[in-house]
Design an enzyme around this catalytic site. Structure first.
Site, short mmCIF file in Angstrom:
data_model
loop_
_atom_site.label_atom_id
_atom_site.label_comp_id
_atom_site.label_asym_id
_atom_site.label_seq_id
_atom_site.Cartn_x
_atom_site.Cartn_y
_atom_site.Cartn_z
N SER A 1 10.76 4.12 7.18
CA SER A 1 11.02 2.82 7.82
C SER A 1 12.35 2.94 8.56
CB SER A 1 11.14 1.75 6.73
OG SER A 1 11.78 0.59 7.23
N TYR B 1 14.11 -1.58 -1.48
CA TYR B 1 13.34 -1.00 -0.37
C TYR B 1 14.20 -0.02 0.42
CZ TYR B 1 10.13 -1.12 3.68
OH TYR B 1 9.25 -0.80 4.70
P1 NAD Z 1 0.50 -3.68 3.81
O1 NAD Z 1 0.95 -4.66 2.78
O2 NAD Z 1 -0.40 -4.11 4.91
O3 NAD Z 1 -0.17 -2.42 3.11
C1 NAD Z 1 0.36 -1.86 1.93
C2 NAD Z 1 -0.73 -1.02 1.29
O4 NAD Z 1 -0.21 -0.49 0.06
C3 NAD Z 1 -1.97 -1.81 0.93
O5 NAD Z 1 -3.11 -1.01 1.13
C4 NAD Z 1 -1.78 -2.08 -0.57
O6 NAD Z 1 -2.99 -2.31 -1.27
C5 NAD Z 1 -1.14 -0.78 -0.97
N1 NAD Z 1 -0.43 -0.84 -2.25
C6 NAD Z 1 0.49 -1.73 -2.69
N2 NAD Z 1 0.84 -1.46 -3.96
C7 NAD Z 1 0.12 -0.38 -4.34
C8 NAD Z 1 0.03 0.39 -5.54
N3 NAD Z 1 0.74 0.08 -6.63
N4 NAD Z 1 -0.85 1.42 -5.56
C9 NAD Z 1 -1.60 1.73 -4.49
N5 NAD Z 1 -1.55 1.07 -3.32
C10 NAD Z 1 -0.70 0.02 -3.26
O7 NAD Z 1 1.84 -3.06 4.38
P2 NAD Z 1 2.19 -2.19 5.68
O8 NAD Z 1 3.11 -3.00 6.49
O9 NAD Z 1 0.96 -1.62 6.30
O10 NAD Z 1 3.06 -1.06 4.99
C11 NAD Z 1 2.64 0.28 4.87
C12 NAD Z 1 3.86 1.17 4.77
O11 NAD Z 1 4.62 1.04 5.98
C13 NAD Z 1 4.81 0.79 3.62
O12 NAD Z 1 5.32 1.98 3.04
C14 NAD Z 1 5.91 0.05 4.33
O13 NAD Z 1 7.12 0.11 3.64
C15 NAD Z 1 5.96 0.79 5.64
N6 NAD Z 1 6.61 0.06 6.75
C16 NAD Z 1 6.11 -1.13 7.17
C17 NAD Z 1 6.74 -1.78 8.20
C18 NAD Z 1 6.25 -3.09 8.72
O14 NAD Z 1 6.98 -3.72 9.50
N7 NAD Z 1 5.07 -3.55 8.36
C19 NAD Z 1 7.87 -1.22 8.81
C20 NAD Z 1 8.34 0.00 8.36
C21 NAD Z 1 7.69 0.63 7.32
#
Ligand code: NAD
Length: 261
Positions: free
Chosen positions: A143, A156
């Protein structure tokens, strides 16, 4: 660029960025194991759509990333079913927004477990096969918060910084085996993870929903636009290609200029 004959796991791929990565890898020809939580019918629809849309094998693992034995069993299941595991994408993640003095210790532990420890266990389980076959790709979704901090996100930001350290270490250990390890670091991507943190940010900073979107989230991003999940997925697919064999130990930002500040 083709990933035909490759097999991949994408953790946390029942929604958001992970689902886009799983579909991107499948589109490039890889078999994929999706993972994450959600409603059983919805997950089965996503799984079968990947298999049908891209004519690849698609599996689902319900492994809970807070449980080391689940993580290692997921890797073993992928190797047993696909025959090999060539690509590991550590993507599962959760967020919690609260001042440090009120930050619940059990949520600290959970965020570190899902983001950092699960990546450790999955990499440790996947690396022996990759080294043996002299080909592997490990990509972790870090991130912008792996490079800079924001207040109220102590767990985080710590976990994502740690994920970059883990990735650099592994990259050095596997460099002569045809295996690369990299992080991709998106800025704000409009997914359920971002949407869910808006109420807490409103509370922590005493702002309206619109103020959080425009003055907190998009304020960080000079382009004033959200990154899309598909853009992140295309970077991951590139890092998994043969063309990217000399990119390793890197943390590549895709954040609309956020970390150029
Ligand atoms: P999201 O909430 O849409 O997806 C998260 C996924 O993780 C889901 O499939 C959920 O079921 C799964 N998950 C959660 N807890 C879990 C567990 N204990 N075991 C297995 N699976 C689990 O979120 P996203 O925004 O798509 O995030 C995905 C990744 O991208 C994360 O690592 C997040 O930190 C990172 N990220 C997101 C953003 C953003 O702005 N959305 C920015 C930078 C990084």
């Amino acid at each position: 660029m083709t990933l035909k004959s490759r097999s991949a796991i994408v953790t946390g791929s029942t929604s958001g960025i992970g689902l886009a990565i799983a579909r991107g890898l499948a589109q490039a020809g890889a078999n994929v194991m999706i993972n994450g939580f959600g409603e059983a019918d919805a997950i089965e629809n996503e799984r079968s759509a990947i298999a049908k849309d891209f004519a690849v094998k698609a599996l689902y693992s319900p492994a809970d990333m807070t449980k080391p034995q689940d993580v290692r069993a997921m890797v073993a299941q992928a190797e047993a079913t696909f025959g090999t595991l060539d690509i590991l994408v550590n993507n599962a993640g959760i967020q919690h927004v609260e001042p440090i003095e009120n930050f619940p210790p059990e949520i600290w532990d959970k965020i570190i477990a899902i983001t950092l420890s699960a990546a450790f266990h999955a990499i440790a389980a996947a690396v022996p096969g990759m080294k043996r076959r002299k080909w592997g790709r490990i990509v972790s979704t870090a991130s912008a918060h792996s490079m800079v901090a924001s207040p109220f996100k102590s767990a985080y930001v710590s976990a994502k910084h740690g994920l970059v350290g883990l990735t650099k270490t592994v990259a050095l250990e596997v460099a002569t085996f045809g295996v690369t390890a990299n992080c991709v670091s998106p800025g704000y991507v409009w997914t359920p993870l971002v949407e869910k943190q808006i109420p807490d940010t409103m509370k922590a900073r005493n702002l309206t929903r619109e103020q959080v979107i425009n003055d907190v989230l998009l304020d960080a991003q000079p382009t004033k636009q959200f990154v899309t999940s598909e853009q992140v997925a295309s970077l991951v697919v590139y890092l998994c290609s043969d063309e990217a064999s000399q990119i390793t130990g890197a943390n590549i930002a895709m954040d609309g200029g956020w970390t150029a500040h």
